[in-house]
Design an enzyme around this catalytic site. Structure first.
Site, short mmCIF file in Angstrom:
data_model
loop_
_atom_site.label_atom_id
_atom_site.label_comp_id
_atom_site.label_asym_id
_atom_site.label_seq_id
_atom_site.Cartn_x
_atom_site.Cartn_y
_atom_site.Cartn_z
N ASP A 161 -10.24 3.16 2.16
CA ASP A 161 -10.55 2.59 3.48
C ASP A 161 -11.33 3.59 4.33
OD1 ASP A 161 -9.44 0.12 3.03
OD2 ASP A 161 -7.49 0.64 3.89
N LYS B 243 0.81 -1.23 0.00
CA LYS B 243 0.00 0.00 0.00
C LYS B 243 0.84 1.28 0.00
CE LYS B 243 -4.27 -1.77 2.02
NZ LYS B 243 -5.30 -1.55 3.06
#
Ligand code: ATR
Length: 276
Positions: free
Chosen positions: A101, A65
């Site tokens: 997210d 990420k």
């Protein structure tokens, strides 16, 4: 025909193909969504050849990420705030990234506990990893005046707080229970409780009755942390919704349809988790 994928190392465990595959079928879209195992040392080459490989974008999971964020030429505010990306897409040959997210967490929290912000009380967050960063950002965006951050290693929490400013206050890990009793929301972002390992060790008996308790761990669906809160009569929000909702913006971007997190999709993924 549009193709997207999820990359990680390892990637076998990913449920993203099930989610996106369900939507492709539901909306009758000619496209594919596959999983690709990409080693850390192969990430740069993989992302540079995304178009050549026939992909219009991808999801990115552990451990890529942060590296995917750095490799992107254009970064959404959501990714900049977190310093990590989970959703990538090509636009005119340029690699863009976002972190969905925050969107996934806040959307589900608000869906399940729409009154969470009614009391002007602090939010308590356990953990200081990447997920905690995304969730801290979400609550700050939502206008929360004070976030109390608790992490086993206090320095990591202090680094996170410093990045977000004075509304985020760091406290010792052992104070997580007493200092959360009056919270509007208490969130677990640590890996404690995953596959029933480890105990968060919070006694909910003295908690304010309107405190919403949430966990981003979704295996098991009801963690011991959530079960203990529920037994005290508190509202709880499981981790499955964040998993499902974080997938929405990527699908919309790649395939041009904003998909619904339906009851049927929720049941499908729930069954997969329970059968694993
Ligand atoms: P992610 O990026 O997915 O949020 P991470 O960066 O691995 O995951 O962070 C895991 C979190 O779980 C951290 O806050 C970690 O605490 P430390 O920063 O002190 O390592 C927390 N965590 C993991 N195991 C824990 C344990 N046994 N007790 C308390 N916290 C734990």
């Amino acid at each position: 025909m549009k193709n997207a994928c999820v990359i990680g190392w390892p990637i076998e465990h990913s449920r993203s193909p099930l989610i996106h595959g369900y939507w492709l079928k539901t909306y009758g879209i000619e496209g594919t969504y596959t999983k690709v195992a990409v080693k850390p040392e192969e990430l740069g080459g993989f992302l540079a050849s995304l178009a050549e490989r026939g992909f219009c974008g991808c999801n990115v999971t552990v451990p890529h990420k942060e590296a995917a964020y750095r490799a992107s030429a254009e970064r959404d505010a959501s990714a900049v705030a977190v310093g990590a990306a989970n959703t990538l897409w090509l636009d005119g040959g340029t690699l863009h990234c976002a972190n969905t997210d925050t969107y996934g967490y806040m959307t589900y929290l608000t869906e399940r506990a729409s009154n969470w912000a009614l009391r002007d009380a602090p939010v308590s967050i356990l953990g200081a990893g990447g997920a905690a960063r995304a969730i801290v950002y979400g609550f700050l965006q939502a206008g929360v005046g004070e976030i109390r951050l608790f992490n086993r290693s206090r320095e990591r929490a202090a680094a996170l707080a410093q990045a977000f400013g004075p509304r985020v206050r760091v406290h010792d890990w052992h104070q997580r229970g007493p200092l959360s009793q009056n919270a509007s929301v208490l969130v677990n972002t640590t890996s404690l409780g995953l596959k029933s390992a480890g105990d968060i060790g919070i006694d909910f008996s003295a908690f304010h009755s309107a405190c919403v308790v949430s966990d981003i761990v979704y295996v098991p669906l009801e963690t011991a942390f959530l079960a203990a809160a529920r037994l005290q009569g508190l509202a709880t929000v499981d981790g499955l919704g964040m998993l499902l909702h974080q997938a929405v913006p990527g699908f919309a971007r790649w395939f041009g349809v904003c998909p619904e997190v339906s009851g049927e999709l929720t049941r499908l993924i729930r069954a997969d988790i329970e059968g694993a």
